[in-house]
Structures are given as structure tokens and as C-alpha cells.
Design a protein around this motif. Structure first.
Motif, short mmCIF file in Angstrom:
data_model
loop_
_atom_site.label_atom_id
_atom_site.label_comp_id
_atom_site.label_asym_id
_atom_site.label_seq_id
_atom_site.Cartn_x
_atom_site.Cartn_y
_atom_site.Cartn_z
N GLY A 17 13.61 15.96 -2.19
CA GLY A 17 14.93 16.00 -3.38
C GLY A 17 14.29 15.68 -4.69
O GLY A 17 15.03 15.87 -5.67
N LYS A 18 13.15 15.14 -4.86
CA LYS A 18 12.66 14.89 -6.25
C LYS A 18 11.80 16.09 -6.78
O LYS A 18 12.29 16.46 -7.88
CB LYS A 18 11.57 13.43 -6.05
CG LYS A 18 12.29 12.35 -5.61
CD LYS A 18 13.13 11.74 -6.46
CE LYS A 18 13.80 10.57 -6.13
NZ LYS A 18 15.16 10.17 -6.82
N ILE A 19 10.83 16.53 -6.33
CA ILE A 19 10.17 17.70 -6.78
C ILE A 19 10.21 18.76 -5.83
O ILE A 19 10.52 19.83 -6.22
CB ILE A 19 8.57 17.36 -6.92
CG1 ILE A 19 8.37 16.33 -8.12
CG2 ILE A 19 7.86 18.59 -7.35
CD1 ILE A 19 7.16 15.92 -8.54
N VAL A 20 10.25 18.62 -4.57
CA VAL A 20 10.56 19.55 -3.52
C VAL A 20 11.67 19.00 -2.64
O VAL A 20 11.61 17.76 -2.25
CB VAL A 20 9.32 20.14 -2.70
CG1 VAL A 20 8.40 20.84 -3.62
CG2 VAL A 20 8.46 18.91 -2.04
N ILE A 21 12.43 19.86 -1.88
CA ILE A 21 13.46 19.48 -1.21
C ILE A 21 13.06 18.66 -0.10
O ILE A 21 13.84 17.65 0.14
CB ILE A 21 14.29 20.73 -0.75
CG1 ILE A 21 15.72 20.38 -0.53
CG2 ILE A 21 13.66 21.37 0.51
CD1 ILE A 21 16.54 20.84 -1.46
N ASP A 22 12.12 18.95 0.67
CA ASP A 22 11.75 17.94 1.84
C ASP A 22 10.66 17.07 1.59
O ASP A 22 10.22 16.26 2.27
CB ASP A 22 11.44 18.89 3.11
CG ASP A 22 12.58 19.42 3.74
OD1 ASP A 22 13.57 19.15 3.44
OD2 ASP A 22 12.26 20.69 3.94
N GLY A 86 9.19 30.47 -11.44
CA GLY A 86 9.18 29.00 -11.94
C GLY A 86 7.95 28.24 -11.60
O GLY A 86 6.96 28.88 -11.17
N ARG A 87 8.17 27.14 -11.93
CA ARG A 87 6.89 26.19 -12.04
C ARG A 87 7.22 24.82 -11.45
O ARG A 87 8.22 24.45 -11.43
CB ARG A 87 6.17 26.09 -13.32
CG ARG A 87 5.84 27.35 -13.77
CD ARG A 87 4.90 27.33 -14.97
NE ARG A 87 5.27 26.55 -15.88
CZ ARG A 87 4.27 26.12 -16.97
NH1 ARG A 87 2.99 26.51 -16.88
NH2 ARG A 87 4.54 25.64 -18.15
N PRO A 89 5.99 20.44 -11.07
CA PRO A 89 5.09 19.59 -11.63
C PRO A 89 4.59 18.87 -10.64
O PRO A 89 4.81 18.57 -9.39
CB PRO A 89 6.06 18.57 -12.40
CG PRO A 89 7.52 18.80 -11.43
CD PRO A 89 7.39 20.07 -11.06
N VAL A 96 1.93 21.02 -14.63
CA VAL A 96 2.68 21.99 -14.24
C VAL A 96 2.06 23.14 -13.41
O VAL A 96 1.24 23.77 -14.10
CB VAL A 96 3.93 22.35 -14.86
CG1 VAL A 96 4.94 21.32 -15.04
CG2 VAL A 96 3.51 22.95 -16.08
N LYS A 99 4.81 28.74 -8.71
CA LYS A 99 4.89 28.37 -7.22
C LYS A 99 4.40 29.53 -6.67
O LYS A 99 5.06 30.73 -6.42
CB LYS A 99 6.67 28.49 -7.18
CG LYS A 99 7.29 27.24 -7.78
CD LYS A 99 8.95 27.31 -7.65
CE LYS A 99 9.47 26.18 -8.17
NZ LYS A 99 10.72 25.96 -8.45
N LEU A 101 2.45 30.51 -3.14
CA LEU A 101 2.36 29.89 -1.83
C LEU A 101 1.31 30.73 -0.91
O LEU A 101 1.55 31.96 -0.93
CB LEU A 101 3.69 29.84 -1.06
CG LEU A 101 3.82 29.19 0.29
CD1 LEU A 101 3.27 27.63 0.29
CD2 LEU A 101 5.14 29.20 0.73
N TYR A 136 3.61 21.29 4.51
CA TYR A 136 2.33 21.77 3.64
C TYR A 136 1.28 20.66 3.76
O TYR A 136 0.39 20.66 2.89
CB TYR A 136 3.06 21.51 2.13
CG TYR A 136 3.89 22.32 1.84
CD1 TYR A 136 3.80 23.81 1.29
CD2 TYR A 136 5.39 22.33 2.40
CE1 TYR A 136 4.67 24.94 1.28
CE2 TYR A 136 6.34 23.14 1.96
CZ TYR A 136 6.02 24.53 1.52
OH TYR A 136 7.12 25.38 1.21
#
Lengths: 149, 369
Positions: A17-22, A86-87, A89, A96, A99, A101, A136
Motif C-alpha cells: 500500500g505504500k508504492i504498490v498495493i502488495d 502513470g509513473r 517512484p 520515477v 509503469k 511491465l 515480481y
């Protein structure tokens, strides 16, 4: 090894939840310094460097971009590179990244990797391959196998 | 010996950290910087006076001057750039990774990292003065494909918006179960700009994305949301040139808004919309696009699939969107192109258009970046 306060700050940003959800650590609860140190040992043991691994993956991303989002065949690999809006960080706060993948499938072994532009940067610049259990996670041993080593 | 050394290093680090915290607290609660004047774009009318002590981004937002930011001022997105010509203090190490050499030379700073401790002289793009924050209510959430949703947001306060078709807004995803802080994400306006009391956004799910996970898994019809905007300079130029629209996925959003504009304004320019997707399941708004063909006699919708499935029974154009555009029958030297999609797709299309003879100043695009 003792972890520096700076690295602890970086590890906080890797939480869900900080930069990516998981998050970026999967189910690995060890201090970041231990995760990085262990992977460095594995990479050294394989006779590789972070840069060589990042170069190999980067080359796959570049070739995969030709598909404009569709899967393309690159030798023994199927590569699909997708861009999202989006980008994102880097938790080390040194840039930054778009996105982007890459879904990389190695035909002969059936091994798969999910590699983001940020993930590539973290391997190259910080020797961080993400925690075990993370979608990832770029296991250096799998990369070595894909590289034919 | 090593343990003793480590203990001493630890003590020094702890004291350092404590002092840093005390300094930050003192700066926040004790230091009084008084009123500070922020001169904006050398204009007295646009200038503001604020209480010193906070950061520049916050001071501007408090006065309803919105600078695009995706992280809400935590210094992690690098978007809230403004030129600070005087009074910004020294450049911080937290800023340098986000600034190019050119930007450093031109006094560009991250406004969230610049403290307002004295008078400042800054420069921001004039169009940011027309940006507003809107409170709205989600009146409809529609699945347009398996990974793309259309949000309709009825505006509450203010209750109407003026925008140029092609522009975008920032949607705020508040704190929720999967994120302990709000995030802000940019989405093109997909709606008809003559309908000023609502906006529509087309949102594609980003794997592990904080905002799109909120939209897809948590946001409910009837819920209040916040947006700010409009931003951007991607809009139809008032010429008589033939138009070539090219988009993929949610890149359709601004093109849709432009097509509404063409209908309302009676813009009867020859135009073709190349919409690329992998398979039929990735296509959206097909019926509506064909309806535009009826309303705009010189408009053609050209969806193309790069990897049609057998079950798609697809008889339209196939191949990568670049290949389909390349086969198109246009006077490329004279036409204009409007592109929206991923940087890879846009770069590849620009290459094709350039080879076909289209000058760079006739190509306009909105990259997903």
C-alpha cells in the motif's frame, strides 16, 4: 548484518500500500539488508553481476516493445511488454519510472518472470530482486537459467 | 572490539536521528517565519501572502492553485515542478533525482520540497490558475471491457466544469484498506464537454496499482470523490486539415471527447480513428463509434485487432496499429494526427507518420507517462 536507518526507511516504503498495493517484499520478513546480501551472494556464486542480469532483462524489454503490447517471440522466449498510465517512484527515492511491465516466458524450461521498469532499476542500482513470494520477485537463479548458464 | 565500535556507531547514529527529529519539530512548532509573499509570474494580481513554515505546494493548494502531484506532497512522484527564481533555499537531495540538467539550469524545483521561510519569486504555467478542485458523486460505474471501467461523476461543488476535449483531471484515491495514504492519478476526460455537470473517466486496471485497485474493488456507486483539473494541452487544433486519430485501450477517452466536440461544433473535417486492440474482448465503445460515423459523415472508425481469436469472427483490419495506419490511404503530408496511448505505441506511430511525410508539428499526443 546491521541495517542502516536509511535502508529501514527504504524498507518501510516497500510495505503493502505504500508504492504498490502488495508491497515488494512478498512474505519475506527479514531486514532488507539480509535479503540484498543473500541475493548478492547468489549472483556472485553464479558468476554474474547485477548489471549483467539487468542488461539481459533490459534487452528482452527492448525487443518485447516491438509487439506494442502483444506477445512477441525472441529466440526461446515469449515476451510481452505492456505500458500502463502513470509513473512509479523508487523506494530509494532516486527516480520515477514508467509503469512498464514485461511478462517473460522461457519456452524450454517453462519458467516465467514478471519484470517492471522499476524492478529493473532496483536490480541494477540497488541489487534488490524483491522478496520471496512477491509476484515480481526476479530470482537470479531463474535468470541465470534463462541466460543459458 | 568490533562490538564496542558498533555500539559507539549506533549511539552516534541514534543521537543524530534524535537531533534531526528535534530540529524538525522545532521548525514546525516553534519557528515563526511570519507572513511571506509569494510573487507568481511577476504579477501582483496573482501573488499571494501566506504564513511561513509550510511547503510551497501546500501554500499554493491552500490558495486553490493546483500543481499536478501524484503522491500528495511526499516527494516521491517528482511531478509538482515549478520554477523558483528567488527565496527557495538550497536544492535538496530529495529533489535532484527528479530534475534534469535543463530543469536545474532553469531553477525548476519540486514545490513539495521547497519550504516557505521568506518571500519567494516563482513561475508556474498560466493555465494552472484555471484548475479547480471538484467534489462529486459517482453516479455510474460501467464495465467497458474486462479490465476497463467507465466512471461517471456528477459534480457537486462546484457543480460544473469547463474543459477542452482532450484534457485530463486528477482523481483522488483516499486512504482505504489497501493504502494508508491518499494518492492522485491522472485520467483523460472521456465525456462530452457540453455536459458540464458531470465528467466521465475511462480507467484501465493497473496490476498492483493503488488507485485502480480502489476504483475496481472498493469504489461504489453513490460514493463521493474528489477530482481536480482540467490539465493538459492535448486538444483539437482549429485547422481544416484531415485528422488521423490513433489510440489503444483507455487512450480512446480523449478521442471520444473530441468526437463529441466535432459533432457539437459541426466540424466536418475528414477524419479516421484507428483504434488498436489485441482481441475483440479488448475493444470498447464500438457501437458508439459507429454512431459517430452517422453524425459525422466524413468520419471513419477503424478498429484493428493484432491477435484476433477464432471466436472473434473478426473481418476488420488486423495487425499492429502501426501496420494498419501504414496501409491507410491519407495525404499524410497535409494531415494532422492525434495520438493517445502508451509511450511505445506513440513512438512507433510517430515513426510511421514521419516516414509517410507528416511534419512533427502536425502530430499531437498524450503519452501515458
Amino acid at each position: 548484518m546491521k541495517q542502516s536507518p536509511e535502508l529501514t526507511k527504504v524498507q518501510e516504503k516497500m510495505q503493502p500500500g505504500k508504492i504498490v498495493i502488495d508491497g515488494m517484499l512478498g512474505d519475506d520478513t527479514r531486514p532488507l539488508v539480509d535479503i540484498i546480501t543473500e541475493d548478492r551472494g547468489v549472483v556472485n556464486g553464479l558468476g554474474l553481476t547485477h548489471e549483467e542480469i539487468a542488461d539481459f532483462l533490459d534487452d528482452m524489454v527492448e525487443q518485447g516493445k516491438a509487439g506494442l503490447g502483444d506477445p512477441v517471440r525472441v529466440g526461446d522466449f515469449t515476451v510481452q511488454v505492456e505500458h500502463y498510465r502513470g509513473r512509479i517512484p523508487c523506494p530509494w527515492a532516486d527516480g520515477v519510472f514508467p509503469k512498464v511491465l514485461m511478462r517473460l516466458v522461457h519456452g524450454p524450461s517453462g519458467k516465467r518472470l514478471l519484470v517492471s521498469a522499476l524492478g529493473l532499476h532496483m536490480i541494477r542500482e540497488h541489487g534488490f530482486y524483491q522478496g520471496s513470494g512477491s509476484d515480481y520477485r526476479v530470482d537470479p537463479k531463474i535468470v541465470a537459467l534463462m541466460m543459458g548458464l | 572490539m568490533v562490538q564496542v565500535l558498533a555500539l559507539h556507531v549506533g549511539i552516534v547514529v541514534a543521537i543524530g536521528a534524535l537531533l534531526a527529529v528535534l530540529l524538525e519539530l522545532a521548525d514546525r512548532f516553534i519557528a515563526n517565519y511570519g507572513e511571506c509573499r509569494i510573487v507568481i509570474n511577476e504579477s501582483e494580481d496573482k501573488s499571494i501572502t501566506v504564513d511561513g513554515g509550510g511547503n510551497l505546494l501546500g501554500a499554493l493548494v491552500d490558495r486553490k492553485i493546483f500543481i499536478p502531484s501524484a503522491c500528495g506532497g511526499r516527494g516521491s512522484c517528482g511531478l509538482c515542478k515549478v520554477k523558483v527564481h528567488e527565496g527557495g533555499g538550497p536544492l535538496l537531495p530529495t529533489e535532484t533525482p527528479y530534475l534534469s540538467k535543463e530543469e536545474l539550469k532553469n531553477n525548476v524545483r519540486l514545490s513539495c520540497q521547497v519550504k516557505v521561510r521568506n518571500d519567494l519569486r516563482i513561475e508556474i504555467p498560466p493555465e494552472l490558475f484555471s484548475i479547480r478542485e471538484f467534489r462529486g458523486k459517482v453516479s455510474r460505474i460501467l464495465d467497458r471491457t474486462y479490465d476497463m471501467k467507465e466512471l461517471t461523476i456528477d459534480l457537486l461543488e462546484p457543480d460544473s466544469i469547463e474543459f477542452k476535449p482532450g484534457q485530463y483531471v486528477q482523481l483522488t484515491a483516499p486512504e482505504y484498506a489497501k493504502s494508508d495514504q491518499p494518492v492522485y492519478r491522472a485520467y483523460s476526460l472521456a465525456s462530452d464537454s457540453t455536459h458540464r455537470n458531470y465528467v466521465q473517466l475511462l480507467i484501465r486496471r493497473v496490476p498492483d496499482g493503488i488507485c485502480t485497485t480502489w476504483v475496481f474493488d472498493y469504489l461504489k456507486q453513490g460514493q463521493e470523490v474528489s477530482i481536480n483539473g482540467p490539465y493538459g494541452d492535448f486538444f483539437l487544433r482549429p485547422t481544416d486539415r484531415e485528422i488521423i486519430f490513433i489510440a489503444g485501450g483507455s487512450g480512446l477517452a480523449p478521442i471520444r471527447s473530441m468526437l463529441f466536440e466535432m459533432v457539437h461544433e459541426g466540424i466536418d473535417r475528414k477524419s479516421t480513428f484507428y483504434y488498436g486492440a489485441q482481441a475483440r474482448a479488448d475493444l470498447s465503445y464500438v457501437e458508439e463509434m459507429h454512431e459517430f460515423e452517422d453524425k459525422l459523415p466524413r468520419f471513419r472508425f477503424m478498429p484493428a485487432l493484432s491477435n484476433p481469436q477464432q471466436t472473434d469472427e473478426w473481418e476488420g483490419p488486423t495487425g499492429l496499429i502501426t501496420e494498419v495506419v501504414d496501409r491507410g490511404d491519407h495525404d499524410f503530408k497535409e494531415a494532422e494526427a492525434y495520438l493517445c496511448g502508451s509511450p511505445g505505441m506513440i513512438d512507433a506511430c510517430i515513426k510511421v507518420l514521419s516516414v509517410k511525410g507528416m511534419p512533427g508539428d502536425q502530430i499531437f499526443y498524450d503519452k501515458f507517462a
